[in-house]
Design an enzyme around this catalytic site. Structure first.
Site, short mmCIF file in Angstrom:
data_model
loop_
_atom_site.label_atom_id
_atom_site.label_comp_id
_atom_site.label_asym_id
_atom_site.label_seq_id
_atom_site.Cartn_x
_atom_site.Cartn_y
_atom_site.Cartn_z
N ASP A 91 4.72 8.64 15.07
CA ASP A 91 4.47 10.08 14.91
C ASP A 91 3.03 10.42 14.52
O ASP A 91 2.29 9.60 14.01
CB ASP A 91 5.45 10.68 13.89
CG ASP A 91 5.36 10.00 12.53
OD1 ASP A 91 5.18 8.76 12.49
OD2 ASP A 91 5.46 10.70 11.51
N GLU A 149 7.50 8.70 10.53
CA GLU A 149 7.11 8.03 9.29
C GLU A 149 6.49 9.02 8.31
O GLU A 149 6.68 8.91 7.10
CB GLU A 149 6.13 6.88 9.57
CG GLU A 149 5.80 6.02 8.36
CD GLU A 149 4.79 6.65 7.41
OE1 GLU A 149 4.96 6.50 6.19
OE2 GLU A 149 3.84 7.31 7.87
N GLU A 150 5.72 9.98 8.84
CA GLU A 150 5.00 10.92 7.96
C GLU A 150 5.96 11.89 7.28
O GLU A 150 5.55 12.71 6.48
CB GLU A 150 3.96 11.72 8.77
CG GLU A 150 2.90 10.86 9.47
CD GLU A 150 1.88 10.25 8.50
OE1 GLU A 150 2.00 10.49 7.29
OE2 GLU A 150 0.99 9.55 8.98
N ARG A 189 -0.29 -8.96 0.94
CA ARG A 189 0.05 -9.15 -0.46
C ARG A 189 1.52 -9.48 -0.60
O ARG A 189 2.36 -8.86 0.05
CB ARG A 189 -0.26 -7.86 -1.22
CG ARG A 189 -0.17 -8.00 -2.71
CD ARG A 189 -0.50 -6.68 -3.40
NE ARG A 189 -0.76 -6.93 -4.80
CZ ARG A 189 0.18 -7.10 -5.72
NH1 ARG A 189 1.45 -7.02 -5.39
NH2 ARG A 189 -0.15 -7.33 -6.98
N HIS A 376 -5.70 10.66 7.72
CA HIS A 376 -5.28 12.06 7.58
C HIS A 376 -6.48 13.01 7.56
O HIS A 376 -6.33 14.19 7.24
CB HIS A 376 -4.39 12.29 6.34
CG HIS A 376 -3.07 11.57 6.41
ND1 HIS A 376 -1.96 11.97 5.72
CD2 HIS A 376 -2.69 10.47 7.11
CE1 HIS A 376 -0.94 11.14 5.98
NE2 HIS A 376 -1.38 10.21 6.83
NI NI Z 1 0.40 6.04 8.61
#
Ligand code: NI
Length: 403
Positions: A91, A149-150, A189, A376
């Site tokens: 997305d 996802e957002e 990580r 963003h």
């Molecule tokens: Ni992202």
């Protein structure tokens, strides 16, 4: 590809790298086509159609329409074996693009400002490579193209739709192109990589009146201000100082005139933390503080609290797999950045709650090409050289895991 060495590549490196390097122009072309047609969460219709068309063209079995616009492709190796999943989000964001590039967004007010167009291109490139090199792995690879996802979050409904079963996925990997790291680095990580995301909205009901006669009122701005201050003490005085957490109030609206005491105030904020044991703690503590301060002033309140995404926690063994593969792929002196962590959130966490896995950051910033704006941002863009690096890391993980 960033390379510091001019000596010939070892046979095993070139066996995988050469065909993937040949894909690079395609990866760039797919990414740019996707970039021109960004779509918001659960509306990734053109994107899903693009993905499905490519998979069909390559004869890759896949299912569409999962959790509305999601797709799962299944690629089998030379014989049955372990099952690994690879996840890509599809997305875009409600941002007006300010880049002046030939492939700029054609959808007004929508933009791939987080790099998910690159994630889809990398996943497609991986699917193509694996489908052409099935003899190199034993087992099955599921490639999960996830919507939204957002927000509001497509991972959870994908898991609920059963994408990790039949055949049962043993582990999952995924990456985020990352402009906080330079091209030629990978952030991997073990343990917590990204934070849990929670949010709250609170309305304080006081009693309005004349600004000169406060004794006749319950000042919602005074009550709200005390709440904002007291919330900061949760991290400063309640959470173990060896843990990391954030409580940020991002909105505070109240009042209409300078000489009128506001009867209501609205504030809202976000909560972040890494330790899953803290789940539920902030919701309780915030309510205690709001209730206590309101009560002491005779005000009342309404509080809404949302547990959005859990923290992204990597499995030590799968993180080690990604780390070892990444250090083969990335040949810069910096290479793998081991202690990379961010308070940003990601719904990859829902996949990682269901099966062990590893989410990692693929460095994509290149200030010398003016490709270093943060995610963003209306001018976000990344160095597309990272695309083939992503495919190579995924392909090598498959060959190492499904051997
Ligand atoms: Ni992202």
């Amino acid at each position: 590809m960033v390379s510091t060495s001019l000596s010939p590549l070892p046979v095993d490196v070139s066996r995988i790298r050469s065909p993937i390097q040949e894909l690079q122009p395609q990866l760039v072309a797919w990414r740019r086509q996707l970039h021109q047609r960004p779509e918001l969460g659960f509306r990734e219709l053109l994107t899903a159609e693009f993905v499905s068309q490519k998979l069909t063209e390559w004869g890759i079995e896949h299912q569409t329409g999962i959790a509305q616009t999601g797709i799962v492709a299944t690629i089998s190796g030379r014989q049955p074996g372990r099952v690994l999943a690879i996840r890509a989000d599809m997305d875009a964001l409600p941002i007006q693009e300010e880049n002046d590039v030939p492939y700029r967004s054609l959808h007004d007010g929508q933009m791939h400002a987080c790099g998910h167009d690159g994630h889809v291109a990398i996943a497609l490139g991986t699917a193509y490579y694996l489908s052409q090199h099935r003899q190199n792995f034993a087992g099955t690879v599921k490639i999960v193209f996830q919507p939204a996802e957002e927000g509001p979050g497509g991972a959870k409904p994908m898991v609920e739709a059963g994408v990790l079963t039949n055949p049962d996925v043993e582990a999952i990997i995924g990456l985020h192109l990352w402009n906080n790291l330079p091209l030629g680095t990978v952030g991997v990580r073990s343990g917590a990589l990204m934070a849990a995301v929670e949010s709250f909205r609170c309305t304080i009901f006081g009693q309005g009146g004349h600004g000169a006669m406060p004794h006749q009122t319950i000042d919602s701005i005074v009550v709200g201000s005390q709440i904002v201050n007291a919330l900061q003490a949760i991290v400063a005085r309640n959470v173990d100082p060896l843990e990391s957490a954030v409580v940020s109030v991002g909105e505070f609206h109240a009042g209409t005139a300078l000489n009128v005491i506001a009867d209501t105030a609205k504030l809202s904020g976000t909560v972040r933390y890494f330790n899953p044991n803290l789940a539920g703690y902030f919701a309780r503590r915030i309510e205690q503080i709001v209730a206590g301060i309101c009560q002491s002033h005779g005000a009342s309140y309404e509080l809404n609290y949302w547990h959005l995404y859990p923290p992204v926690i990597n499995d030590p063994q799968i993180a080690e797999l990604v780390r070892s593969v990444a250090s083969d792929v990335i040949e810069t002196p910096v290479g793998v950045v081991p202690e990379c962590q961010t308070m940003g959130g990601e719904d990859m966490s829902f996949f990682l709650e269901a099966v062990p896995g590893c989410y990692f950051f693929l460095g994509s910033a290149n200030p010398s090409k003016n490709l270093a704006y943060p995610h963003h941002h209306p001018r976000f863009d990344f160095d597309e050289t990272a695309l083939s690096m992503g495919v190579e890391i995924f392909a090598r993980c498959v060959e190492k895991f499904c051997h």
